[in-house]
Design a protein around this motif. Structure first.
Motif, PDB file in Angstrom:
ATOM      1  N   LEU A  31      48.082  42.183  47.454  1.00 27.41           N
ATOM      2  CA  LEU A  31      48.130  42.931  46.198  1.00 27.41           C
ATOM      3  C   LEU A  31      49.504  43.579  46.012  1.00 27.41           C
ATOM      4  CD1 LEU A  31      46.746  44.123  43.657  1.00 27.41           C
ATOM      5  CD2 LEU A  31      46.086  46.066  45.061  1.00 27.41           C
ATOM      6  N   TRP A  32      50.007  44.165  47.121  1.00 30.41           N
ATOM      7  CA  TRP A  32      51.275  44.892  47.011  1.00 30.41           C
ATOM      8  C   TRP A  32      52.451  43.944  46.908  1.00 30.41           C
ATOM      9  CZ3 TRP A  32      49.231  48.867  45.351  1.00 30.41           C
ATOM     10  CH2 TRP A  32      48.100  49.424  45.929  1.00 30.41           C
ATOM     11  N   ILE A  44      38.312  38.750  42.238  1.00 32.81           N
ATOM     12  CA  ILE A  44      39.732  39.093  42.361  1.00 32.81           C
ATOM     13  C   ILE A  44      40.392  39.150  40.984  1.00 32.81           C
ATOM     14  CG2 ILE A  44      41.968  38.298  43.234  1.00 32.81           C
ATOM     15  CD1 ILE A  44      40.503  37.174  45.634  1.00 32.81           C
ATOM     16  N   ILE A  45      40.042  38.183  40.138  1.00 28.82           N
ATOM     17  CA  ILE A  45      40.717  38.097  38.832  1.00 28.82           C
ATOM     18  C   ILE A  45      40.500  39.363  38.018  1.00 28.82           C
ATOM     19  CG2 ILE A  45      40.776  36.877  36.635  1.00 28.82           C
ATOM     20  CD1 ILE A  45      40.101  34.324  38.168  1.00 28.82           C
ATOM     21  N   ILE A  46      39.226  39.816  37.938  1.00 28.10           N
ATOM     22  CA  ILE A  46      38.963  40.985  37.070  1.00 28.10           C
ATOM     23  C   ILE A  46      39.717  42.224  37.544  1.00 28.10           C
ATOM     24  CG2 ILE A  46      37.163  42.552  36.236  1.00 28.10           C
ATOM     25  CD1 ILE A  46      35.300  40.109  36.140  1.00 28.10           C
ATOM     26  N   PRO A  47      39.666  42.590  38.818  1.00 31.45           N
ATOM     27  CA  PRO A  47      40.466  43.764  39.241  1.00 31.45           C
ATOM     28  C   PRO A  47      41.962  43.558  39.023  1.00 31.45           C
ATOM     29  CG  PRO A  47      38.875  43.185  40.937  1.00 31.45           C
ATOM     30  CD  PRO A  47      38.835  42.082  39.924  1.00 31.45           C
ATOM     31  N   TYR A  48      42.469  42.335  39.202  1.00 30.37           N
ATOM     32  CA  TYR A  48      43.877  42.074  38.962  1.00 30.37           C
ATOM     33  C   TYR A  48      44.243  42.328  37.499  1.00 30.37           C
ATOM     34  CZ  TYR A  48      46.292  40.362  43.128  1.00 30.37           C
ATOM     35  OH  TYR A  48      46.957  40.288  44.315  1.00 30.37           O
ATOM     36  N   VAL A  49      43.356  41.863  36.609  1.00 28.56           N
ATOM     37  CA  VAL A  49      43.632  42.062  35.179  1.00 28.56           C
ATOM     38  C   VAL A  49      43.670  43.559  34.868  1.00 28.56           C
ATOM     39  CG1 VAL A  49      42.740  41.740  32.841  1.00 28.56           C
ATOM     40  CG2 VAL A  49      42.721  39.838  34.462  1.00 28.56           C
ATOM     41  N   ILE A  50      42.710  44.292  35.436  1.00 30.14           N
ATOM     42  CA  ILE A  50      42.689  45.744  35.197  1.00 30.14           C
ATOM     43  C   ILE A  50      43.952  46.389  35.762  1.00 30.14           C
ATOM     44  CG2 ILE A  50      41.461  47.888  35.757  1.00 30.14           C
ATOM     45  CD1 ILE A  50      38.866  46.209  35.741  1.00 30.14           C
ATOM     46  N   TRP A  51      44.359  45.931  36.926  1.00 27.52           N
ATOM     47  CA  TRP A  51      45.568  46.462  37.572  1.00 27.52           C
ATOM     48  C   TRP A  51      46.802  46.197  36.716  1.00 27.52           C
ATOM     49  CZ3 TRP A  51      47.673  49.817  40.403  1.00 27.52           C
ATOM     50  CH2 TRP A  51      48.831  49.613  41.164  1.00 27.52           C
ATOM     51  N   ILE A  52      46.906  44.976  36.174  1.00 30.49           N
ATOM     52  CA  ILE A  52      48.048  44.639  35.312  1.00 30.49           C
ATOM     53  C   ILE A  52      48.045  45.524  34.070  1.00 30.49           C
ATOM     54  CG2 ILE A  52      49.031  42.862  33.808  1.00 30.49           C
ATOM     55  CD1 ILE A  52      48.013  40.799  35.868  1.00 30.49           C
ATOM     56  N   ALA A  72      36.591  42.542  47.756  1.00 33.73           N
ATOM     57  CA  ALA A  72      37.697  41.604  47.553  1.00 33.73           C
ATOM     58  C   ALA A  72      39.024  42.340  47.479  1.00 33.73           C
ATOM     59  CB  ALA A  72      37.447  40.796  46.280  1.00 33.73           C
ATOM     60  N   MET A  73      39.026  43.444  46.743  1.00 34.48           N
ATOM     61  CA  MET A  73      40.284  44.166  46.578  1.00 34.48           C
ATOM     62  C   MET A  73      40.704  44.850  47.869  1.00 34.48           C
ATOM     63  SD  MET A  73      41.312  43.181  43.891  1.00 34.48           S
ATOM     64  CE  MET A  73      42.867  44.026  43.730  1.00 34.48           C
ATOM     65  N   ARG A  74      39.746  45.293  48.667  1.00 34.53           N
ATOM     66  CA  ARG A  74      40.107  45.906  49.943  1.00 34.53           C
ATOM     67  C   ARG A  74      40.815  44.852  50.806  1.00 34.53           C
ATOM     68  NH1 ARG A  74      35.136  48.158  52.455  1.00 34.53           N
ATOM     69  NH2 ARG A  74      35.020  49.352  50.534  1.00 34.53           N
ATOM     70  N   ARG A  75      40.306  43.644  50.747  1.00 36.21           N
ATOM     71  CA  ARG A  75      40.935  42.558  51.493  1.00 36.21           C
ATOM     72  C   ARG A  75      42.356  42.300  50.960  1.00 36.21           C
ATOM     73  NH1 ARG A  75      40.255  37.414  50.275  1.00 36.21           N
ATOM     74  NH2 ARG A  75      38.313  37.783  49.165  1.00 36.21           N
TER      75      ARG A  75
END
Lengths: 245, 272
Positions: free
Chosen positions: B71-72, B236-244, B54-57
């Protein structure tokens, strides 16, 4: 000729008389030590001289006119603590008074004029034995060095009177003896009028040309404030003798 | 030995610091594996590979609708808002905080007002902002300002008051005017404290940013999370939260580094 004249001075805080009917005149070029037990109002008196607190009754004349309502350049101070600025290096601390005088808008000088001022500041630091510490910050200095810096900073502003508020009370005995020698030398060189408050009687006699003792007649009676109980001239001869011991 | 006197060694300290992260990670992997064994289509606890895909996408594939790498573009949008909001907030608080802290007349005039204003719940003001300023950038940035400025202002007023009275008297006896004392004594001593206040405000700032983005936005990290929530896209949500979280962490470290490099005197002065 008297530089400071205190006339019928009363200080009353919430019905407690702190100072009662004080009369004192301080001549130019004298070194007046004010001693007394804690809570006798000697620091209050000094704070009045620097216009930090104001008397309830009476008046203080400075050079013949009423004392200004706020601190001025004529009356330099050194406190027991917090006398130097923690964010400025030793050199910048001494440079500050010169910069404040020379640039009203920024209070900071840049360029070649700064170079000359730095020389003046360095000379002063050398005088108090802090030249090698010039780049350090006050927090990196010992208590004695901080007070030397405070003296240098106050002196470079060339005040007419220097007010010292227990300046050496927090220092250990060895350091204190050193700084007494320094203070004596600076006073003899500049012949500046000094008023020093201390609770250390030997310090008062060692440095002062005149010792004023301030005392409350009854420690727990709020209606009777402190007054001058002794006013002792110190002769230079006895001074060198005590200095030698 | 008493428990309060037992200290871990250098390696022990590192292991202890990492331990909770490892435990959480392991617990997640175990739970995720268990759910996927029961139901291969489980969306609640995606596996690592699902999240990676998902994150690669999100990071490296152009979005068909907007032509952007989501993402960017989300990150850029959110960080721009955050920095704009915090900068405005810091600037206002610095000027007001120092003036109010130094000038007794301003203190009497503004301290009660700031105290009252800081009690307004910023999120409750958000609808007003949307009505007045529309749902564009201004209202999001304003929300961050309203949410963080009163705190920073009050903090700075207190910090100015903490400057020992002796220091201010001394500056006056050296001939300093009000303006000179502000410029040479108070401002330089308040700058590192402003950074402290900023660090404490980072958390609330992210909170208001994500709230504003969740409610009305076309891009941003908060917007994305709340958008994909409709599809239960936990990958998507979990990696986004980690990214934030990581971004917030980096902000904090950056501010701390700036503080220690730009104000070398501060650590020593604080400990005195």
């Amino acid at each position: 000729m008297s530089l400071i004249q205190i006339k019928d001075l009363w200080q009353i805080y919430n019905d407690r008389v702190v100072l009662e009917n004080l009369n004192l005149s301080i001549v130019e070029k004298s070194f007046v030590s004010i001693v007394g037990p804690s809570g006798c109002g000697k620091t209050t008196l000094l704070r009045m001289l620097m216009s930090e607190v104001f008397c309830t009754r009476g008046s203080i004349l400075f050079d013949g006119t009423n004392l200004p309502k706020e601190p001025t350049r004529e009356r330099g101070v050194v406190f027991q603590r917090y006398s130097v600025f923690p964010h400025l290096s030793v050199l910048d601390n001494v440079l500050l008074p010169i910069e404040l005088r020379s640039c009203r808008i920024l209070g900071k000088i840049l360029g070649s004029r700064r170079y000359n001022m730095k020389e003046e500041a360095r000379t002063m630091l050398d005088h108090v034995g802090l030249l090698r510490a010039a780049t350090l910050y006050p927090a990196q200095l010992s208590g004695g060095m901080q007070q030397r810096l405070a003296l240098a900073q106050a002196l470079i502003a060339k005040p007419r009177v220097l007010l010292l508020d227990e300046p050496f009370s927090a220092l250990d005995p060895g350091t204190r003896a050193d700084i007494h020698v320094l203070t004596n030398r600076l006073w003899e060189e500049t012949k500046m009028t000094v008023v020093m408050v201390t609770h250390d009687i030997s310090e008062a006699f060692r440095l002062g040309t005149r010792v004023i003792v301030l005392e409350r007649p009854l420690a727990d009676d709020p209606t009777k404030g402190a007054r001058i109980t002794h006013d002792i001239p110190v002769h230079p001869r006895t001074k060198t003798k005590t200095g030698a011991i | 030995m008493r428990l309060i006197n037992l200290h871990p060694g250098k390696r022990g300290s590192k292991i202890l610091a990492i331990l909770p992260f490892v435990l959480l990670f392991a617990a997640y992997l175990a739970a995720s594996a268990a759910r996927h064994e029961a139901n291969p289509d489980d969306k609640l606890l995606p596996t690592l590979s699902q999240m990676a895909i998902a994150m690669r996408r999100m990071a490296f594939t152009q979005d068909m609708a907007t032509g952007q790498f989501l993402l960017w573009s989300d990150t850029a949008a959110s960080i721009t808002r955050l920095i704009e909001g915090l900068s405005i907030s810091a600037l206002i608080s610095f000027v007001v905080g120092i003036s109010v802290g130094m000038v007794p007349y301003l203190k009497k005039l503004l301290v009660p007002f700031v105290a009252a204003f800081s009690m307004v719940p910023p999120l409750a003001v958000l609808p007003i902002l949307f009505i007045i300023a529309g749902i564009g950038e201004i209202s999001k940035v304003t929300l961050i300002v309203i949410g963080t400025a009163p705190f920073m202002m009050r903090d700075l007023i207190l910090r100015v008051e903490e400057i020992p009275a002796a220091q201010i008297i001394k500056a006056q006896t050296l001939g300093g005017s009000s303006w000179q004392i502000a410029l040479r004594i108070v401002v330089p001593q308040m700058l590192p404290r402003l950074i402290d206040a900023l660090r404490l405000s980072l958390g609330p700032a992210w909170l208001y940013l994500i709230s504003a983005e969740a409610i009305a936005a076309q891009d941003g990290l908060g917007y994305r999370i709340f958008l994909v929530r409709r599809y239960f896209a936990m990958n998507i949500i979990i990696p986004y939260v980690i990214w934030i979280t990581l971004l917030a962490f980096l902000f904090d470290i950056a501010l701390r580094l700036i503080q220690s490099y730009a104000f070398p005197w501060f650590a020593g002065a604080k400990s005195q």
